[in-house]
Scaffold this motif. Structure first.
Motif: not given
Length: 108
Positions: A28-38, A46-48, A58-59, A88-93
């Motif tokens: 996640i640190e390298a590629n970024g965070l996704c919300k609402g999907r894996t 996303c975390m999961v 396989d994500a 998925n919280r909108p404010e979560r970085t």
């Protein structure tokens, strides 16, 4: 809770679930965070999704190893019982997510 790089030096990550979370946080640190999907089109997770990717390659899988399941369960509890809501919280970085994952991997 913010992440302190010194924690990495104090924590042995010999348990497989801890290693999976450490590597998922790095993804996640390298590629970024996704919300609402894996995983998204830009290869952000996303975390999961990151745990799945590290554990199985396989994500989107639900067929994790025992260590992958344990990593997900531990992180779920560490995030207050709702891992998806935490992610998925909108404010979560991405930085907050990575810090939470590393804190979980280093916890007792």
């Amino acid at each position: 809770m913010l992440y302190d790089p010194k924690w990495e030096q104090k924590t042995e990550t010999t348990e497989p679930w801890r290693t999976i979370i450490w590597k998922a946080a790095a993804l996640i640190e390298a590629n970024g965070l996704c919300k609402g999907r894996t995983i998204d089109e830009e290869n952000r997770h996303c975390m999961v999704g990151a745990i799945n990717e590290i554990d199985t390659g396989d994500a989107c899988t639900l067929d994790r190893s025992q260590a992958g399941d344990q990593a997900t369960t531990r992180l779920h509890r560490f995030c207050g019982g709702n891992l998806v809501d935490y992610n998925n919280r909108p404010e979560r970085t991405a930085e907050e997510v990575v810090a939470k994952m590393r804190a979980c991997a280093g916890s007792q």
